[in-house]
Motif scaffolding. Sequence first.
Motif, PDB file in Angstrom:
ATOM      1  N   ALA A  95      -7.564 -98.693 -73.847  1.00 26.65           N
ATOM      2  CA  ALA A  95      -7.118 -99.343 -74.958  1.00 26.65           C
ATOM      3  C   ALA A  95      -5.175 -99.555 -75.339  1.00 26.65           C
ATOM      4  N   THR A  96      -5.703 -98.036 -76.550  1.00 30.80           N
ATOM      5  CA  THR A  96      -4.146 -97.098 -75.945  1.00 30.80           C
ATOM      6  C   THR A  96      -2.636 -97.602 -75.321  1.00 30.80           C
ATOM      7  N   MET A  97      -2.859 -96.961 -73.916  1.00 28.95           N
ATOM      8  CA  MET A  97      -1.386 -97.121 -73.056  1.00 28.95           C
ATOM      9  C   MET A  97      -1.947 -98.486 -72.544  1.00 28.95           C
ATOM     10  N   THR A  98      -3.124 -99.521 -72.489  1.00 29.92           N
ATOM     11  CA  THR A  98      -2.800-101.412 -72.190  1.00 29.92           C
ATOM     12  C   THR A  98      -1.960-101.454 -73.466  1.00 29.92           C
ATOM     13  N   THR A  99      -1.404-101.261 -74.338  1.00 21.65           N
ATOM     14  CA  THR A  99      -1.278-101.472 -75.909  1.00 21.65           C
ATOM     15  C   THR A  99       0.274-101.982 -75.282  1.00 21.65           C
ATOM     16  N   ASP A 100       0.611-100.339 -75.498  1.00 16.25           N
ATOM     17  CA  ASP A 100       1.981 -99.792 -75.003  1.00 16.25           C
ATOM     18  C   ASP A 100       2.184 -99.960 -73.699  1.00 16.25           C
ATOM     19  N   MET A 101       1.996-100.148 -72.619  1.00 19.25           N
ATOM     20  CA  MET A 101       2.630-100.804 -71.729  1.00 19.25           C
ATOM     21  C   MET A 101       2.804-102.622 -71.631  1.00 19.25           C
ATOM     22  N   TYR A 121      -1.890 -92.015 -68.260  1.00 15.36           N
ATOM     23  CA  TYR A 121      -0.975 -92.359 -68.609  1.00 15.36           C
ATOM     24  C   TYR A 121       0.262 -91.675 -68.896  1.00 15.36           C
ATOM     25  N   MET A 122       1.681 -91.729 -68.399  1.00 13.45           N
ATOM     26  CA  MET A 122       2.701 -91.028 -67.893  1.00 13.45           C
ATOM     27  C   MET A 122       3.456 -90.170 -69.177  1.00 13.45           C
ATOM     28  N   ILE A 128      -9.792-102.289 -66.304  1.00 15.08           N
ATOM     29  CA  ILE A 128      -8.279-102.760 -66.566  1.00 15.08           C
ATOM     30  C   ILE A 128      -7.881-104.074 -66.166  1.00 15.08           C
ATOM     31  N   THR A 129      -8.686-105.262 -65.976  1.00 13.92           N
ATOM     32  CA  THR A 129      -8.122-106.224 -66.291  1.00 13.92           C
ATOM     33  C   THR A 129      -8.940-106.702 -67.063  1.00 13.92           C
ATOM     34  N   GLU A 130     -10.093-106.448 -67.842  1.00  9.82           N
ATOM     35  CA  GLU A 130     -10.566-106.553 -69.491  1.00  9.82           C
ATOM     36  C   GLU A 130      -9.709-106.282 -70.280  1.00  9.82           C
ATOM     37  N   ALA A 131      -8.856-105.356 -70.365  1.00  8.06           N
ATOM     38  CA  ALA A 131      -8.305-104.207 -71.838  1.00  8.06           C
ATOM     39  C   ALA A 131      -7.263-105.838 -71.188  1.00  8.06           C
ATOM     40  N   ILE A 132      -6.424-105.643 -69.879  1.00  5.80           N
ATOM     41  CA  ILE A 132      -5.494-106.250 -70.076  1.00  5.80           C
ATOM     42  C   ILE A 132      -5.402-107.865 -70.067  1.00  5.80           C
ATOM     43  N   GLN A 133      -6.916-108.572 -70.543  1.00  5.98           N
ATOM     44  CA  GLN A 133      -6.971-109.638 -71.303  1.00  5.98           C
ATOM     45  C   GLN A 133      -7.293-109.452 -72.478  1.00  5.98           C
ATOM     46  N   GLN A 134      -7.749-108.530 -72.829  1.00  8.98           N
ATOM     47  CA  GLN A 134      -8.011-108.754 -74.215  1.00  8.98           C
ATOM     48  C   GLN A 134      -6.449-109.244 -75.515  1.00  8.98           C
ATOM     49  N   GLU A 135      -5.480-108.492 -74.332  1.00 12.54           N
ATOM     50  CA  GLU A 135      -3.690-109.280 -74.393  1.00 12.54           C
ATOM     51  C   GLU A 135      -3.097-110.030 -73.952  1.00 12.54           C
ATOM     52  N   LEU A 136      -3.968-110.733 -72.661  1.00 14.76           N
ATOM     53  CA  LEU A 136      -3.267-111.769 -72.074  1.00 14.76           C
ATOM     54  C   LEU A 136      -5.156-112.791 -71.439  1.00 14.76           C
ATOM     55  N   PRO A 137      -5.255-113.371 -72.453  1.00 17.24           N
ATOM     56  CA  PRO A 137      -6.663-113.509 -72.237  1.00 17.24           C
ATOM     57  C   PRO A 137      -6.438-114.415 -70.748  1.00 17.24           C
ATOM     58  N   ARG A 180       7.641-106.000 -72.011  1.00 20.31           N
ATOM     59  CA  ARG A 180       7.496-107.794 -72.491  1.00 20.31           C
ATOM     60  C   ARG A 180       8.977-106.921 -73.316  1.00 20.31           C
ATOM     61  N   GLU A 181       9.352-105.459 -73.876  1.00 16.87           N
ATOM     62  CA  GLU A 181      11.137-105.471 -73.698  1.00 16.87           C
ATOM     63  C   GLU A 181      11.859-105.363 -72.760  1.00 16.87           C
ATOM     64  N   LEU A 182      11.458-105.039 -71.853  1.00 16.19           N
ATOM     65  CA  LEU A 182      12.224-105.170 -70.686  1.00 16.19           C
ATOM     66  C   LEU A 182      12.487-106.563 -70.085  1.00 16.19           C
ATOM     67  N   LYS A 183      11.806-107.539 -69.884  1.00 17.81           N
ATOM     68  CA  LYS A 183      11.550-108.395 -69.654  1.00 17.81           C
ATOM     69  C   LYS A 183      12.640-109.468 -69.889  1.00 17.81           C
ATOM     70  N   HIS A 184      12.025-108.715 -71.974  1.00 20.17           N
ATOM     71  CA  HIS A 184      13.781-109.521 -72.830  1.00 20.17           C
ATOM     72  C   HIS A 184      14.374-109.171 -72.711  1.00 20.17           C
ATOM     73  N   ASN A 185      14.801-107.830 -72.363  1.00 22.02           N
ATOM     74  CA  ASN A 185      16.585-107.882 -71.800  1.00 22.02           C
ATOM     75  C   ASN A 185      17.019-107.434 -71.131  1.00 22.02           C
TER      76      ASN A 185
END
Length: 317
Positions: free
Chosen positions: A300-306, A214-215, A251-260, A311-316
């Motif tokens: 897991a922690t990177m995926t949550t943070d990303m 992660y950066m 990484i797909t499975e990690a994203i699917q935890q939040e976006l099934p 989402r914040e960026l897209k919202h703004n």
Amino acid sequence: MPKILIIGACGQIGTELTKQLRAEYGTDNVIASDVRKTDPEFVASGPFEVVNALDFNQIEHTIEKYGVDEVYLMAALLSATAEKNPAFAWDLNMNSLFHVLNLAKAGKIKKIFWPSSIAVFGPTTPKQNTPQYTVMEPSTVYGISKQSGERWCEYYHNIYGVDVRSIRYPGLISWSTPPGGGTTDYAVDIYHKALENGEYTCFLSEETRLPMMYMDDAIRATIEIMKAPAENIKIRSSYNLAAMDFTPKEITEAIQQELPEFTISYEPDFRQKIADSWPQSIDDTCARTDWGWKHEFDLATMTTDMLVHLRELKHND
Ligand code: AKB
């Protein structure tokens, strides 16, 4: 307080490095530079100079103008782009380094950071837990330039006493800056596409395992190695550095935890061959022992943070 010049400040690492160095050392002490002014907001955020990394006189002039002590040389062509333009990649990646090394040799700057990469390894390198010292036969022009650069850094340190420090970055993942033409770029695009379209077509196959970071961790490592006492930096070529490794499937499975509903398909292209030539995981014991490196983010922690930040960026928007 050192005066710092970042060459290639508008790129993926440079942008975030500039922000963090300014937070730590003060805006006026950190001069950002790049070959062109790409982002007006970034250019206006502090001292900025147009500097072509291939122009020795421009670099020297900027160093003298600001009384620069330390240079972070972030300008480079990455693996995928370099394969499309090998001659320019070799020119940029090598000659920019020589310019900065020669300025340090002449006593005009005190310290250099120069990024290397896992691309210094090749198909004959042991793939799991790749050691600091091992077979290195890179098969990409990017890898060849980074391996040669490492040799020159060590040479300038041993022969001329140049204080040059370097890390072999794995693939870097960031929410705020786009990647710059590498083989590991899919691991950034995938998060954007997951939120935008709910699907992603990956240019690497599902089981392609690569070392990643992660950066936030990469920026911290960069600043920490530069702050470490000189006697702790025992390796003057470049340090192995690790945080995590994963495949596109994982990484797909990690994203699917939040976006099934998220789905992925695979269409490997020329970058598959590059990825297949690189290590799958890295042993970074030397960095941990010599200057206290410790990663914070895993998949897991990177995926949550990303996903929170994107989402914040897209919202703004
Ligand atoms: C690339 O993919 O070229 C870079 C790297 C691993 O150095 N991210």
